[in-house]
Motif scaffolding. Structure first.
Motif, short mmCIF file in Angstrom:
data_model
loop_
_atom_site.label_atom_id
_atom_site.label_comp_id
_atom_site.label_asym_id
_atom_site.label_seq_id
_atom_site.Cartn_x
_atom_site.Cartn_y
_atom_site.Cartn_z
N SER A 159 0.85 -1.19 0.00
CA SER A 159 0.00 0.00 0.00
C SER A 159 0.89 1.24 0.00
CB SER A 159 -0.90 0.00 1.24
OG SER A 159 -1.68 1.17 1.29
N ALA A 160 0.56 2.21 -0.84
CA ALA A 160 1.34 3.44 -0.92
C ALA A 160 1.01 4.36 0.26
CB ALA A 160 1.04 4.17 -2.23
N GLY A 161 1.98 5.17 0.63
CA GLY A 161 1.77 6.11 1.73
C GLY A 161 2.93 7.05 1.86
N ALA A 162 3.16 7.55 3.07
CA ALA A 162 4.25 8.49 3.32
C ALA A 162 4.85 8.20 4.69
CB ALA A 162 3.73 9.93 3.26
N PRO A 163 6.15 8.42 4.84
CA PRO A 163 6.80 8.18 6.14
C PRO A 163 6.39 9.22 7.16
CG PRO A 163 8.35 9.17 4.60
CD PRO A 163 7.11 8.88 3.81
N PRO A 164 6.69 8.98 8.42
CA PRO A 164 6.34 9.94 9.47
C PRO A 164 6.98 11.30 9.23
CG PRO A 164 7.00 7.84 10.41
CD PRO A 164 7.32 7.77 8.96
N ASP A 165 6.25 12.36 9.59
CA ASP A 165 6.80 13.72 9.56
C ASP A 165 6.18 14.51 10.70
OD1 ASP A 165 4.23 14.56 8.74
OD2 ASP A 165 4.76 14.45 6.62
N VAL A 166 6.44 15.80 10.74
CA VAL A 166 5.98 16.62 11.87
C VAL A 166 4.45 16.67 11.95
CG1 VAL A 166 6.03 18.77 10.54
CG2 VAL A 166 6.31 18.84 13.04
N PHE A 168 2.36 14.21 10.58
CA PHE A 168 1.82 12.85 10.67
C PHE A 168 2.87 11.94 11.34
CE2 PHE A 168 -0.21 14.84 7.02
CZ PHE A 168 -1.55 14.57 7.23
N PRO A 169 2.94 11.96 12.67
CA PRO A 169 3.96 11.18 13.38
C PRO A 169 3.85 9.68 13.15
CG PRO A 169 2.34 12.09 14.91
CD PRO A 169 2.10 12.75 13.60
N ASN A 170 2.67 9.19 12.76
CA ASN A 170 2.50 7.77 12.44
C ASN A 170 2.60 7.47 10.95
OD1 ASN A 170 2.15 6.60 15.03
ND2 ASN A 170 0.07 7.41 15.12
N GLY A 171 3.01 8.47 10.18
CA GLY A 171 3.07 8.29 8.74
C GLY A 171 1.68 8.30 8.13
N GLN A 172 1.60 8.01 6.84
CA GLN A 172 0.32 7.96 6.14
C GLN A 172 0.19 6.65 5.36
OE1 GLN A 172 -0.81 11.77 4.07
NE2 GLN A 172 1.23 12.41 4.75
N ASN A 173 -0.99 6.09 5.37
CA ASN A 173 -1.30 4.90 4.58
C ASN A 173 -2.49 5.24 3.70
OD1 ASN A 173 -1.99 2.42 3.51
ND2 ASN A 173 -1.81 1.31 5.45
N GLY A 228 1.25 4.13 8.56
CA GLY A 228 2.32 4.30 7.60
C GLY A 228 3.70 4.17 8.19
N ILE A 229 3.82 4.30 9.50
CA ILE A 229 5.13 4.26 10.15
C ILE A 229 5.82 2.92 9.96
CG2 ILE A 229 4.31 3.45 12.40
CD1 ILE A 229 6.26 5.42 13.71
#
Length: 312
Positions: A159-166, A168-173, A228-229
């Protein structure tokens, strides 16, 4: 007549403060079907413009129409649950389209009308110096005609997403499958070319949403993870066990498995600690005073835990 009925229904819906989209959609399809049966069907074979449209767009039109037909027949777009044709070959698509040609013509015709209307709007904008901009959506729905008809182009287990950042501390899925770029390259990215060529028929400018996905993707295992994390970049340079050990990191399980100690469980569940341990955890018998625990097999992924929480 049909025209006056449409105008009356349109006026009634416009008086509502909230759009009832499912009802409006059903009414539109019902009305289009009525127009098709009463006014269009018997004349369609003599419509050269319609015939040219079908011939030119057949490569995407056939899979889309058949997918739409089966989606309505089985009552869901989740083709993985369909009793028949949950997976399908190109030959089967062509044979089924030939078999159900009369049923599919209605779907072809609706797409033909949409094509004409959007083409006319685009031409009008061009003539009046107005630029139409389209945001090219890179992500594909997991239950879509694309993943059904062209599954080899996608990494369906990811599944595509994004790594954690300021933010979204849990990343994105995002839930969308990632691309299998090696497979796409095998036929010189024909599927992407087909999509881009179709969009260029109507729009003057295309921008690519999440363009970084063309270079690397943040992938999350679909069958086990919610957040996402827990993902990773693809492609990436893997970290070898010896690399970690050379930096003094010897307890590998500490970094790749959930870190669960007795005091952490107690902080979360208080007086219910023992009950939750019995239900969810397996004791590892490492530390008598503050032991380590692992999730039982029925709870050892985020997906499994989420399903159990829904039941509570």
């Amino acid at each position: 007549d049909i025209f006056n009925e449409i105008q009356s229904t349109k006026w009634n819906y416009e008086q509502k403060s909230v759009l009832d989209y499912p009802t409006v959609y059903q009414y539109k399809i019902k009305t289009l079907r009525r127009i098709y049966e009463d006014l269009v069907k018997n004349k369609l074979n003599d419509n050269l413009e319609f015939s040219r449209f079908v011939d030119q767009e057949l490569e995407w039109l056939r899979p889309y129409a058949l997918f739409s037909l089966l989606r309505e027949r089985y009552g869901t777009s989740d083709f993985h649950t369909w009793p028949k044709y949950s997976s399908i070959t190109r030959r089967e698509i062509n044979s089924q389209c030939a078999k159900h040609e009369e049923e599919l013509k209605f779907i072809y015709w609706v797409q033909f009308i949409c094509h004409k209307q959007l083409k006319e709007a685009s031409s009008y904008c061009t003539e009046h110096g107005v630029c139409l901009h389209c945001d090219f959506p890179l992500c594909i729905n997991y239950n879509s005609v694309e993943t059904w008809a062209w599954p080899n182009y996608f990494r369906l287990k990811m599944s595509a997403g994004a790594p954690p950042d300021v933010n979204f501390p849990n990343g994105q899925n995002w839930g969308a499958p990632t691309y299998d770029w090696e497979e796409m390259e095998e036929d010189n990215f024909h599927w992407l070319e087909l999509r881009l060529r179709r969009l260029s028929d109507f729009f003057h400018v295309l921008s690519i949403d999440h363009v970084l996905e063309f270079f690397r993707s943040w992938e999350i295992p679909r069958d086990s993870c919610v957040r996402g994390i827990l993902g990773h970049f693809s492609p990436c340079n893997p970290i070898d066990k010896s690399d970690l050990e050379s930096r003094g990191l010897f307890d590998i399980d500490r970094y790749i498995q959930p870190y669960i100690r007795y005091h952490l469980i107690q902080q979360q569940f208080g007086q219910d600690t023992e009950r939750f341990i019995e239900q969810f955890f397996t004791q590892r018998n490492i530390d008598k005073r503050d032991d380590y625990f692992a999730f039982k097999p029925e709870y050892n992924t985020e997906i499994k835990i989420e399903k159990q929480l829904i039941k509570l």
